[in-house]
Design a protein around this motif. Structure first.
Motif, PDB file in Angstrom:
ATOM      1  N   GLU A  31       0.809  -1.218   0.000  1.00 27.29           N
ATOM      2  CA  GLU A  31       0.000   0.000   0.000  1.00 27.29           C
ATOM      3  C   GLU A  31       0.840   1.265   0.000  1.00 27.29           C
ATOM      4  OE1 GLU A  31      -3.028   0.149   2.987  1.00 27.29           O
ATOM      5  OE2 GLU A  31      -3.456  -1.995   2.849  1.00 27.29           O
ATOM      6  N   PHE A  32       2.110   1.169   0.457  1.00 34.69           N
ATOM      7  CA  PHE A  32       2.950   2.359   0.590  1.00 34.69           C
ATOM      8  C   PHE A  32       4.309   2.152  -0.077  1.00 34.69           C
ATOM      9  CE2 PHE A  32      -0.033   2.810   4.073  1.00 34.69           C
ATOM     10  CZ  PHE A  32      -0.282   4.181   4.113  1.00 34.69           C
ATOM     11  N   GLU A  33       4.712   3.141  -0.858  1.00 31.06           N
ATOM     12  CA  GLU A  33       6.101   3.229  -1.316  1.00 31.06           C
ATOM     13  C   GLU A  33       6.806   4.154  -0.329  1.00 31.06           C
ATOM     14  OE1 GLU A  33       8.717   5.097  -4.985  1.00 31.06           O
ATOM     15  OE2 GLU A  33       6.716   4.291  -5.424  1.00 31.06           O
ATOM     16  N   LYS A  34       7.800   3.632   0.388  1.00 29.95           N
ATOM     17  CA  LYS A  34       8.357   4.317   1.556  1.00 29.95           C
ATOM     18  C   LYS A  34       9.744   4.889   1.270  1.00 29.95           C
ATOM     19  CE  LYS A  34       7.388   0.382   3.661  1.00 29.95           C
ATOM     20  NZ  LYS A  34       7.263  -0.684   4.679  1.00 29.95           N
ATOM     21  N   HIS A  35       9.914   6.169   1.557  1.00 29.60           N
ATOM     22  CA  HIS A  35      11.209   6.834   1.444  1.00 29.60           C
ATOM     23  C   HIS A  35      11.529   7.524   2.765  1.00 29.60           C
ATOM     24  CE1 HIS A  35      10.920   7.367  -3.253  1.00 29.60           C
ATOM     25  NE2 HIS A  35      10.769   6.111  -2.861  1.00 29.60           N
ATOM     26  N   VAL A  36      12.820   7.675   3.075  1.00 33.23           N
ATOM     27  CA  VAL A  36      13.245   8.431   4.256  1.00 33.23           C
ATOM     28  C   VAL A  36      14.434   9.301   3.870  1.00 33.23           C
ATOM     29  CG1 VAL A  36      14.718   6.537   5.089  1.00 33.23           C
ATOM     30  CG2 VAL A  36      13.955   8.305   6.684  1.00 33.23           C
ATOM     31  N   LEU A  37      14.433  10.553   4.315  1.00 32.44           N
ATOM     32  CA  LEU A  37      15.472  11.524   3.976  1.00 32.44           C
ATOM     33  C   LEU A  37      16.255  11.912   5.224  1.00 32.44           C
ATOM     34  CD1 LEU A  37      16.721  13.530   1.875  1.00 32.44           C
ATOM     35  CD2 LEU A  37      14.984  15.172   2.628  1.00 32.44           C
ATOM     36  N   PHE A  38      17.600  11.866   5.125  1.00 38.28           N
ATOM     37  CA  PHE A  38      18.488  12.241   6.218  1.00 38.28           C
ATOM     38  C   PHE A  38      19.501  13.291   5.753  1.00 38.28           C
ATOM     39  CE2 PHE A  38      17.613   7.729   7.421  1.00 38.28           C
ATOM     40  CZ  PHE A  38      17.087   7.959   8.685  1.00 38.28           C
ATOM     41  N   GLY A  39      20.051  14.015   6.716  1.00 34.36           N
ATOM     42  CA  GLY A  39      21.250  14.800   6.470  1.00 34.36           C
ATOM     43  C   GLY A  39      22.461  13.882   6.485  1.00 34.36           C
ATOM     44  N   THR A  40      23.648  14.468   6.388  1.00 32.69           N
ATOM     45  CA  THR A  40      24.866  13.635   6.296  1.00 32.69           C
ATOM     46  C   THR A  40      25.876  13.936   7.400  1.00 32.69           C
ATOM     47  OG1 THR A  40      25.887  15.235   4.773  1.00 32.69           O
ATOM     48  CG2 THR A  40      24.648  13.405   3.788  1.00 32.69           C
ATOM     49  N   GLU A  41      25.440  14.589   8.484  1.00 33.79           N
ATOM     50  CA  GLU A  41      26.397  14.966   9.530  1.00 33.79           C
ATOM     51  C   GLU A  41      26.936  13.764  10.303  1.00 33.79           C
ATOM     52  OE1 GLU A  41      25.626  19.132  11.429  1.00 33.79           O
ATOM     53  OE2 GLU A  41      23.669  18.203  11.090  1.00 33.79           O
ATOM     54  N   ILE A  42      26.195  12.680  10.315  1.00 34.79           N
ATOM     55  CA  ILE A  42      26.651  11.457  10.962  1.00 34.79           C
ATOM     56  C   ILE A  42      27.141  10.498   9.883  1.00 34.79           C
ATOM     57  CG2 ILE A  42      25.954   9.450  12.332  1.00 34.79           C
ATOM     58  CD1 ILE A  42      26.016  11.962  13.972  1.00 34.79           C
TER      59      ILE A  42
END
Length: 373
Positions: A31-42
């Motif tokens: 039912e869901f196409e899942k994305h997650v967005l992060f910064g790159t400081e770690i």
């Protein structure tokens, strides 16, 4: 199929990342196409672990160099990048977590005409210990960003007073813990007053957690009850100050600094009381874990803590910075094994009924479905 994007700053498994992961993990893949967005400081192992866990949950992991914790000119670049990303993938839902992603992400998503934008307030930058000019600036940023979303999720009811202008948008969803991933708890037998009593504290050694107040409380407790031992698990900028306090007050045999631990589960089995002296705390998943392991808690009566710990039922609450009051509460539990056992049992019953991962995820899924009707 609905497309959903979660936005966070740091790719490491802290509180908000764990909540985001559990939500995405439990959304149906069909039912869901899942994305997650992060910064790159770690970077390094923490980022690799974070990416591995989110990918295992079926989420595509995206990194954005300009998404940073500190305020700066890169924020405008991040906003534009989020706008372009939303236009590219045509997300049905954008769900932001915490302050910085909540401001930049909500504005960028709204400009890209994402139909449903949800923000979870995991903590506030304008708490009682921020000076007024900064407090006002952070408050204005949060209120402005709130204009750009459809729903605001609070992790406690205490925060509702700050969002009274957005009452129709706000709801409270308590954080949840996947108890199946925790080690099987053991109930301590009732102990007599001469038995050793072990007090556990887990948290970053920084200004927010205020570990020196706990150290001062421990000093008072040990004078009156030499059979009490304290274990402090965590690292941070105040670690050296804690070491110095222990050394200068000859408390080495009574207080153990265990440092950072990847797995704190074994500590619960060898301790009788949990204690944390935070000066602000939106929720505190660690209190739920302690309760699951039948540990009564001594903590501060701030922000969301009284909603997790029922005062004089599952634990005892005191005022921030009050080391004498904290010592009194710890002694109360340390010297009364029946109280410890009774509060520990009630803590287990409370957290396992109120703060389950299923309950939390179900509330978010219902929210997603309502927003997409």
């Amino acid at each position: 199929m609905k497309k959903i994007l979660h936005i966070l700053v740091l790719p490491q498994m802290a509180g908000s990342q764990r909540i985001s992961l559990e939500i995405l993990k439990n959304l149906p893949d069909d039912e869901f196409e899942k994305h997650v967005l992060f910064g790159t400081e770690i970077c390094g192992e923490k980022r690799e672990e974070c990416q591995r866990l989110f990918e295992a949950a079926g989420a595509k992991v995206i990194y954005l160099k300009t998404l940073k914790r500190a305020i700066g000119l890169s924020d405008f670049q991040a906003l534009i990048s989020i706008y372009k990303l939303c236009r590219q993938y045509r997300y049905d839902i954008v769900h932001t977590h915490s302050t910085k992603p909540g401001i930049i992400g909500r504005i960028g998503a709204r400009l890209a005409r994402v139909p449903n934008i949800i923000h979870t307030v995991h903590g506030l930058s304008f708490h009682d210990y921020v000076k007024f000019p900064k407090w006002q600036f952070y408050w204005l940023c949060e209120m402005f960003a709130s204009l750009f979303c459809d729903r605001i999720v609070l992790v406690n009811r205490y925060y509702a007073k700050y969002f009274r202008w957005f009452k129709s948008k706000t709801s409270t969803i308590y954080n949840g813990v996947d108890f199946s991933r925790l080690s099987t708890p053991s109930v301590f037998p009732q102990q007599n007053e001469t038995s050793s009593v072990n007090v556990l504290s887990v948290g970053r050694l920084d200004t927010q957690k205020d570990p020196l107040t706990l150290m001062k409380a421990a000093q008072i407790v040990i004078r009156q009850a030499p059979n009490v031992h304290f274990t402090i698990v965590g690292n941070g900028e105040l670690y050296a100050d804690c070491e110095r306090f222990i050394r200068e007050n000859y408390l080495n045999t009574h207080i153990t600094l265990a440092g950072w631990q990847d797995n704190v589960q074994p500590f619960y089995a060898t301790h009788d009381i949990f204690a944390l002296t935070s000066i602000y705390e939106s929720f505190g998943l660690i209190f739920v874990e302690a309760g699951f392991h039948y540990l009564p808690t001594v903590a501060t009566n701030v922000e969301g803590i009284p909603e997790v710990i029922k005062n004089e039922v599952t634990g005892l609450l005191t005022n921030p910075h009050d080391y004498e009051g904290t010592a009194k509460k710890i002694l109360q539990l340390a010297l009364d094994s029946r109280m410890r056992t009774d509060m520990g049992r009630k803590a287990h019953e409370w957290v396992t009924s109120q703060f389950t991962i299923d309950r939390m995820v179900r509330a978010y899924v219902e929210l997603y479905n309502i927003e997409n009707r």
